[in-house]
Design an enzyme around this catalytic site. Structure first.
Site, PDB file in Angstrom:
ATOM      1  N   ASN A   1      -6.289   1.339  -1.190  1.00 55.08           N
ATOM      2  CA  ASN A   1      -6.426   2.426  -1.934  1.00 55.08           C
ATOM      3  C   ASN A   1      -5.154   2.965  -2.928  1.00 55.08           C
ATOM      4  O   ASN A   1      -4.185   3.551  -2.455  1.00 55.08           O
ATOM      5  CB  ASN A   1      -6.656   3.522  -1.061  1.00 55.08           C
TER       6      ASN A   1
ATOM      7  N   HIS B   1     -14.510 -13.699  10.218  1.00 51.92           N
ATOM      8  CA  HIS B   1     -14.273 -12.341   9.931  1.00 51.92           C
ATOM      9  C   HIS B   1     -14.377 -12.223   8.193  1.00 51.92           C
ATOM     10  O   HIS B   1     -14.100 -13.307   7.224  1.00 51.92           O
ATOM     11  CB  HIS B   1     -12.770 -12.000   9.997  1.00 51.92           C
TER      12      HIS B   1
ATOM     13  N   ARG C   1     -15.886   3.476 -13.298  1.00 50.70           N
ATOM     14  CA  ARG C   1     -14.967   2.816 -12.974  1.00 50.70           C
ATOM     15  C   ARG C   1     -13.948   2.296 -14.142  1.00 50.70           C
ATOM     16  O   ARG C   1     -14.445   2.074 -15.241  1.00 50.70           O
ATOM     17  CB  ARG C   1     -15.365   1.532 -12.417  1.00 50.70           C
TER      18      ARG C   1
ATOM     19  N   ARG D   1      -7.014  -9.011  -6.851  1.00 53.01           N
ATOM     20  CA  ARG D   1      -6.662  -8.670  -8.144  1.00 53.01           C
ATOM     21  C   ARG D   1      -6.320  -9.773  -9.125  1.00 53.01           C
ATOM     22  O   ARG D   1      -5.606 -10.682  -8.810  1.00 53.01           O
ATOM     23  CB  ARG D   1      -5.505  -7.725  -8.113  1.00 53.01           C
TER      24      ARG D   1
END
Ligand SMILES: [Fe+2]
Length: 577
Positions: A320, A10, A458, A427
């Site tokens: 998000n 996956h 960005r 992150r």
């Protein structure tokens, strides 16, 4: 008791090891094999987990996988029967998955162990329950509302749950083909961002757009009681590959999501890497707007059923951070605990902790306070690697090192900061980071030209001392894992111009002395020189998975126009090399 958690075959394959209820080590396979979003078997990650606790695979009591191909089988069959063209594909996929389910042989083979010596019990957990478990069982709460959403997993895209004590009670599932993740991916692909994981980039483009297509794009997702429904005419029919294919080398390839109707409505799709027309910015704007509307609708519905202030959340869409930053205003939830590895690598931790608490009924005792769960390296190893690379370096005590790095950043130089254990999740949070001055107007361009080569739209992110957050941002809920975007206060925007996005927001990381004393003290040293308790923080990499071992950091330093490398106790200057 040792529990090995796995996400395998996956995207973002990973492994985590839970020892007596505590997550002691976790890492995504991509950090070790250097293949982004690797989706095969996480052999290196498993070995690293075992090494971290000094165990052999025969010492492991339980293995938990965050995937259960039997889950929601009736729904899958129902869909396949209604879409006869997909039946063959469906059967093929299921056969392939069966082969991948033999965890015992897979582990024995990858670790060269005798499969008869393996005594572990095996557990398979539905994808979204594993996501919710990865948040709730890492949170400090004894009860919370649980929420997970992504593209898809075990034929589900969204799950609402009540979490209490050792139980996660599923309240609602949204089944495929209806998926908020697929909606986002579909528009990203249409405007030329076709790679797995590109969605996070396009989120930064949205504020450049205008309200041109909100009505039309909004029609692609209709709100329902307790859920939502896609207007499937915007989408290619869902194959049983759920919109994504895993290639033989373990990379992930997205199938085309958008249909001819998108072309009828908005014209030709944009080619990747071409100039971005205003239309695409407007589409990105409309997409983010609709995404948020549906998200808040789902959360408000969840709050009605679980009227608590605490929300435990995971799933790829939980990355998000723009939507996350707004949820305090748009819903009745007052606190969030979002798994730092909200994407599918987080399933390894969720499955392992679920086994410990829900299956084995062991009491809660663990809280994930930081994401520093990966490997670390000794000064001796780092020094040997610096020598191998023929670099001149200075070995410094803690305070002189912080002084020197803060001085370099204050003078506008770009510093590679490699310290302590690797971060878990996508992150960089101050251990594998590139740090720079957040208040120099050209710093974004400098970083992009010299190292990062990212799309112009960005933003770069700020790390701020947690006790100073409300001076700089319009919200004070902490964001230790860089998962919330807040408005920057008007009077601070100039001071933070290199991390202030076009809509005057920043995706902040709040840093505490308890969880990362060295990084906290670095920011404080920088503040003493500049008056700014904030540092620009971007991941330590150049179009590759974030660096893991010293050698990769040294290579990145030498390959790019980074000015300084602070690695362990060593300081390396480009000008001296
Ligand atoms: Fe997922």
């Amino acid at each position: 008791m040792l529990i090995l958690g796995l996400n395998m075959f996956h995207a973002d394959a990973s492994a985590a090891i839970v020892q007596d209820g505590e997550v002691v080590f976790a890492i995504a396979e991509e950090r070790l094999n250097r293949i982004k979003h690797y989706a095969g078997f996480p052999a290196l990650a498993v070995q690293a987990c075992l090494d971290a606790v000094g165990a052999k695979i025969s010492d492991v009591d339980h293995v938990a996988v965050g995937q259960d191909s039997d889950a929601n089988l009736a729904k899958k069959v129902q869909y396949a029967l209604a879409n006869p063209a997909k039946i063959l594909n469906f059967i093929r996929l299921r056969q392939r998955k069966e082969g991948m389910r033999d965890v015992r042989s897979l582990l024995a083979k990858s670790l060269a162990a005798d499969s008869k010596a393996l005594r572990f019990q095996e557990h398979h957990l539905e994808h979204h329950i594993a996501h919710i478990a990865s948040a709730y069982y890492c949170s400090p709460w004894e009860k919370a509302a649980g929420f997970s959403y992504d593209g898809s997993g075990d034929f589900v895209s969204t799950m609402l749950a009540r979490c209490e004590g050792n139980e996660i009670e599923v309240l609602e599932r949204v089944f495929l083909p209806h998926s908020l993740g697929s909606f986002y991916t579909m528009i990203c692909e249409f405007i030329g961002y076709k790679k797995y994981g590109d969605e996070g980039k396009v989120m930064g483009l949205a504020p450049y757009g205008r309200d041109t297509y909100c009505e039309q794009v909004g029609k692609a997702v209709a709100l329902k009681n307790g859920g939502f429904e896609l207007d499937l005419s915007y989408f290619m029919p869902l194959g049983s590959n759920q919109g994504m294919q895993i290639m033989d080398d373990g990379t992930v390839c997205l199938a085309q999501h958008f249909s001819g109707r998108m072309k009828e409505l908005f014209g030709e799709p944009t080619e990747p890497y071409s100039k971005i027309p205003q239309r695409d910015m407007d589409l990105a704007y409309a997409m983010q707007r609709r995404f948020e509307e549906v998200f808040f609708h789902l959360l408000n519905d969840l709050h009605k059923r679980v009227p608590l202030e605490d929300l435990a959340m995971a799933g790829g869409c939980a990355l998000n951070s723009v939507a996350n930053g707004k949820l305090f205003r748009e819903t009745s939830f007052r606190r969030t605990w979002i798994q730092p590895a909200a994407g599918d690598e987080g399933l390894a931790i969720g499955a392992a902790l679920h086994t410990y608490h829900s299956v084995l009924k062991q009491p809660r005792r663990y809280v994930m306070k930081n994401s520093y769960l990966g490997p670390e390296f000794s000064d001796a190893r780092i020094e040997a690697d610096l020598k191998k690379a023929n670099l001149r370096y200075a070995k410094l005590e803690r305070e002189p090192l912080l002084e020197a790095v803060a001085g370099q950043v204050a003078s506008g130089n770009v510093v590679g900061w490699f310290q302590g254990r690797v971060e878990w999740g996508p992150r960089a949070l101050g251990n594998r980071s590139i740090v720079a001055h957040p208040g120099l107007p050209d710093m974004k361009d400098v970083l992009n030209a010299r190292i990062k080569h990212r799309e112009w739209f960005r933003p770069f992110a700020p790390s701020i001392l947690e006790d100073r957050q409300s001076e700089y941002f319009e919200h004070d809920h902490p964001s230790p894992f860089m998962l919330h975007v807040y408005k920057i206060r008007p009077e601070k925007r100039e001071q933070l111009c290199a991390v202030n996005h076009v809509d005057d927001t920043g995706r902040l990381q709040t840093v505490t002395r308890e969880e990362n004393p060295l990084y906290y003290d670095l920011i404080q040293a920088f503040e003493r020189k500049t008056g700014i308790p904030v540092i620009l923080n971007t991941s330590f990499n150049e179009n590759e998975p974030i660096v893991c071992i010293p050698q990769e950091a040294i290579d990145c330093f030498q390959r790019t126009r980074m000015d300084v490398l602070a690695i362990g106790t060593y300081l390396v200057l480009k000008t001296e090399n």
